[in-house]
Design a protein around this motif. Structure first.
Motif, PDB file in Angstrom:
ATOM      1  N   PRO A 134       0.836  -1.204   0.000  1.00 43.94           N
ATOM      2  CA  PRO A 134       0.000   0.000   0.000  1.00 43.94           C
ATOM      3  C   PRO A 134       0.872   1.255   0.000  1.00 43.94           C
ATOM      4  CG  PRO A 134      -0.792  -1.571   1.618  1.00 43.94           C
ATOM      5  CD  PRO A 134       0.510  -2.095   1.105  1.00 43.94           C
ATOM      6  N   TRP A 135       0.449   2.223  -0.760  1.00 46.85           N
ATOM      7  CA  TRP A 135       1.097   3.527  -0.913  1.00 46.85           C
ATOM      8  C   TRP A 135       2.392   3.463  -1.713  1.00 46.85           C
ATOM      9  CZ3 TRP A 135      -2.572   6.593  -0.639  1.00 46.85           C
ATOM     10  CH2 TRP A 135      -3.583   6.422   0.301  1.00 46.85           C
ATOM     11  N   SER A 136       2.682   2.328  -2.297  1.00 45.26           N
ATOM     12  CA  SER A 136       3.818   2.292  -3.217  1.00 45.26           C
ATOM     13  C   SER A 136       3.398   2.994  -4.502  1.00 45.26           C
ATOM     14  CB  SER A 136       4.263   0.849  -3.489  1.00 45.26           C
ATOM     15  OG  SER A 136       3.190   0.062  -3.957  1.00 45.26           O
ATOM     16  N   SER A 137       4.386   3.473  -5.243  1.00 45.56           N
ATOM     17  CA  SER A 137       4.061   4.199  -6.471  1.00 45.56           C
ATOM     18  C   SER A 137       5.141   3.987  -7.510  1.00 45.56           C
ATOM     19  CB  SER A 137       3.888   5.695  -6.186  1.00 45.56           C
ATOM     20  OG  SER A 137       5.102   6.264  -5.758  1.00 45.56           O
ATOM     21  N   VAL A 138       4.800   4.301  -8.734  1.00 41.55           N
ATOM     22  CA  VAL A 138       5.738   4.240  -9.846  1.00 41.55           C
ATOM     23  C   VAL A 138       5.457   5.443 -10.738  1.00 41.55           C
ATOM     24  CG1 VAL A 138       4.264   2.703 -11.215  1.00 41.55           C
ATOM     25  CG2 VAL A 138       6.712   2.805 -11.685  1.00 41.55           C
ATOM     26  N   THR A 139       6.532   6.046 -11.220  1.00 41.11           N
ATOM     27  CA  THR A 139       6.418   7.274 -12.003  1.00 41.11           C
ATOM     28  C   THR A 139       6.722   7.006 -13.472  1.00 41.11           C
ATOM     29  OG1 THR A 139       7.077   8.535 -10.062  1.00 41.11           O
ATOM     30  CG2 THR A 139       7.291   9.637 -12.174  1.00 41.11           C
ATOM     31  N   PHE A 140       5.901   7.607 -14.322  1.00 41.64           N
ATOM     32  CA  PHE A 140       6.082   7.521 -15.765  1.00 41.64           C
ATOM     33  C   PHE A 140       6.225   8.930 -16.325  1.00 41.64           C
ATOM     34  CE2 PHE A 140       3.617   3.774 -14.653  1.00 41.64           C
ATOM     35  CZ  PHE A 140       4.283   2.765 -15.328  1.00 41.64           C
ATOM     36  N   PRO A 141       7.423   9.299 -16.769  1.00 42.39           N
ATOM     37  CA  PRO A 141       7.540  10.608 -17.438  1.00 42.39           C
ATOM     38  C   PRO A 141       6.717  10.569 -18.718  1.00 42.39           C
ATOM     39  CG  PRO A 141       9.695   9.646 -16.970  1.00 42.39           C
ATOM     40  CD  PRO A 141       8.676   8.599 -16.697  1.00 42.39           C
ATOM     41  N   GLN A 160       4.837  13.364 -21.868  1.00 43.68           N
ATOM     42  CA  GLN A 160       5.216  14.487 -22.722  1.00 43.68           C
ATOM     43  C   GLN A 160       4.702  15.801 -22.149  1.00 43.68           C
ATOM     44  OE1 GLN A 160       3.504  13.248 -26.361  1.00 43.68           O
ATOM     45  NE2 GLN A 160       1.419  13.287 -25.610  1.00 43.68           N
ATOM     46  N   ASN A 161       5.174  16.909 -22.692  1.00 42.71           N
ATOM     47  CA  ASN A 161       4.712  18.259 -22.340  1.00 42.71           C
ATOM     48  C   ASN A 161       4.891  18.599 -20.863  1.00 42.71           C
ATOM     49  OD1 ASN A 161       3.768  18.561 -25.019  1.00 42.71           O
ATOM     50  ND2 ASN A 161       1.826  17.613 -24.473  1.00 42.71           N
ATOM     51  N   GLY A 162       5.918  18.043 -20.212  1.00 44.73           N
ATOM     52  CA  GLY A 162       6.158  18.353 -18.807  1.00 44.73           C
ATOM     53  C   GLY A 162       5.223  17.639 -17.852  1.00 44.73           C
ATOM     54  N   VAL A 163       4.539  16.621 -18.317  1.00 47.99           N
ATOM     55  CA  VAL A 163       3.606  15.858 -17.490  1.00 47.99           C
ATOM     56  C   VAL A 163       4.285  14.579 -17.006  1.00 47.99           C
ATOM     57  CG1 VAL A 163       1.439  14.538 -17.488  1.00 47.99           C
ATOM     58  CG2 VAL A 163       1.560  16.757 -18.635  1.00 47.99           C
ATOM     59  N   THR A 164       4.100  14.302 -15.722  1.00 46.98           N
ATOM     60  CA  THR A 164       4.554  13.050 -15.133  1.00 46.98           C
ATOM     61  C   THR A 164       3.337  12.365 -14.532  1.00 46.98           C
ATOM     62  OG1 THR A 164       6.680  14.055 -14.573  1.00 46.98           O
ATOM     63  CG2 THR A 164       6.121  12.025 -13.442  1.00 46.98           C
ATOM     64  N   LEU A 165       3.208  11.071 -14.808  1.00 45.16           N
ATOM     65  CA  LEU A 165       2.115  10.285 -14.245  1.00 45.16           C
ATOM     66  C   LEU A 165       2.696   9.415 -13.134  1.00 45.16           C
ATOM     67  CD1 LEU A 165       0.445   9.086 -17.565  1.00 45.16           C
ATOM     68  CD2 LEU A 165      -0.082  11.138 -16.230  1.00 45.16           C
ATOM     69  N   ARG A 166       2.183   9.579 -11.947  1.00 45.87           N
ATOM     70  CA  ARG A 166       2.637   8.774 -10.803  1.00 45.87           C
ATOM     71  C   ARG A 166       1.467   7.907 -10.358  1.00 45.87           C
ATOM     72  NH1 ARG A 166       4.853  11.435  -5.269  1.00 45.87           N
ATOM     73  NH2 ARG A 166       5.072   9.540  -4.053  1.00 45.87           N
ATOM     74  N   VAL A 167       1.574   6.621 -10.621  1.00 44.66           N
ATOM     75  CA  VAL A 167       0.510   5.681 -10.289  1.00 44.66           C
ATOM     76  C   VAL A 167       0.743   5.190  -8.858  1.00 44.66           C
ATOM     77  CG1 VAL A 167      -0.635   3.540 -10.949  1.00 44.66           C
ATOM     78  CG2 VAL A 167       0.337   5.025 -12.715  1.00 44.66           C
ATOM     79  N   VAL A 168      -0.316   5.234  -8.062  1.00 52.63           N
ATOM     80  CA  VAL A 168      -0.225   4.909  -6.640  1.00 52.63           C
ATOM     81  C   VAL A 168      -1.138   3.734  -6.313  1.00 52.63           C
ATOM     82  CG1 VAL A 168      -0.524   5.811  -4.293  1.00 52.63           C
ATOM     83  CG2 VAL A 168       0.162   7.359  -6.138  1.00 52.63           C
ATOM     84  N   LYS A 169      -0.608   2.800  -5.537  1.00 48.69           N
ATOM     85  CA  LYS A 169      -1.448   1.690  -5.051  1.00 48.69           C
ATOM     86  C   LYS A 169      -2.106   2.157  -3.757  1.00 48.69           C
ATOM     87  CE  LYS A 169      -1.666  -2.980  -3.458  1.00 48.69           C
ATOM     88  NZ  LYS A 169      -1.524  -4.267  -4.035  1.00 48.69           N
ATOM     89  N   VAL A 170      -3.405   2.335  -3.824  1.00 47.78           N
ATOM     90  CA  VAL A 170      -4.173   2.846  -2.689  1.00 47.78           C
ATOM     91  C   VAL A 170      -5.054   1.727  -2.164  1.00 47.78           C
ATOM     92  CG1 VAL A 170      -5.794   4.624  -1.930  1.00 47.78           C
ATOM     93  CG2 VAL A 170      -4.226   5.100  -3.817  1.00 47.78           C
ATOM     94  N   GLU A 171      -5.076   1.580  -0.855  1.00 45.84           N
ATOM     95  CA  GLU A 171      -5.958   0.609  -0.235  1.00 45.84           C
ATOM     96  C   GLU A 171      -7.190   1.331   0.277  1.00 45.84           C
ATOM     97  OE1 GLU A 171      -5.507  -2.768  -0.104  1.00 45.84           O
ATOM     98  OE2 GLU A 171      -3.752  -2.382  -1.355  1.00 45.84           O
TER      99      GLU A 171
END
Length: 173
Positions: free
Chosen positions: A84-91, A93-104
């Motif tokens: 829980p609360w671990s995350s992974v970041t995906f750079p 385009q256009n200065g956007v970063t997507l950070r996917v979070v495992k939420v319980e």
């Protein structure tokens, strides 16, 4: 440092301007909302009232589904989102970063909020990051039940990005 916002994946597909911000942005996205993309994509119900807009949004959703289903990205998600609360970041385009979070979902609010709403709220609370939403009924319930999160309506995204309101300014002295 990019500004951070909690958001559900479907909103990134519907509101394309979120993926081309004027300043760098990091979106914190609960993993469950990525799974929702597939449900929305395959739903016979229209997502947008205009058929051309609906077709465009479904194409963006398909692109997002393919992005997260790519073997390399899928493997990163599977390996990174264990606790829980671990995350992974995906750079992106256009200065956007997507950070996917495992939420319980801890059912903290029972019947007041659905599981996705609860996960979005918990993410905003955990990371002390504002939410971006277009759901006025949800905004009303957040205020009614005094949920300790900061949020912006989608129409105020540019304000939130450029200026915003500091979290400390919202806290009682």
């Amino acid at each position: 440092m990019p500004k951070q916002f909690v958001i559900e994946a479907i909103m990134l597909a519907i509101y394309g301007e979120l993926m081309a911000p004027a300043e760098p942005v990091e979106y914190l996205i609960p993993m469950s909302t990525i799974y929702e993309l597939d449900e929305f994509y395959h739903s016979p119900e229209p997502i947008m009232p205009d058929p051309a807009d609906d077709k465009h949004v479904r194409k963006i959703m398909r692109d997002m589904i393919e992005f997260f289903s790519d073997p390399f990205n899928r493997k990163r998600l599977e390996k990174s989102l264990i606790a829980p609360w671990s995350s992974v970041t995906f750079p992106f385009q256009n200065g956007v970063t997507l950070r996917v979070v495992k939420v319980e979902d801890n059912a903290m609010w029972g019947e007041l909020f659905d599981p996705v709403e609860t996960q979005l709220l918990l993410t905003a609370m955990r990371f002390e990051t504002p939410l971006i939403t277009d759901q006025t009924d949800w905004q009303d319930r957040i205020l009614e039940y005094v949920v300790p999160v900061q949020f912006y309506d989608i129409d105020d995204f540019e304000f939130a990005l450029e200026q915003g309101i500091a979290l400390n300014d919202l806290r009682e002295p």
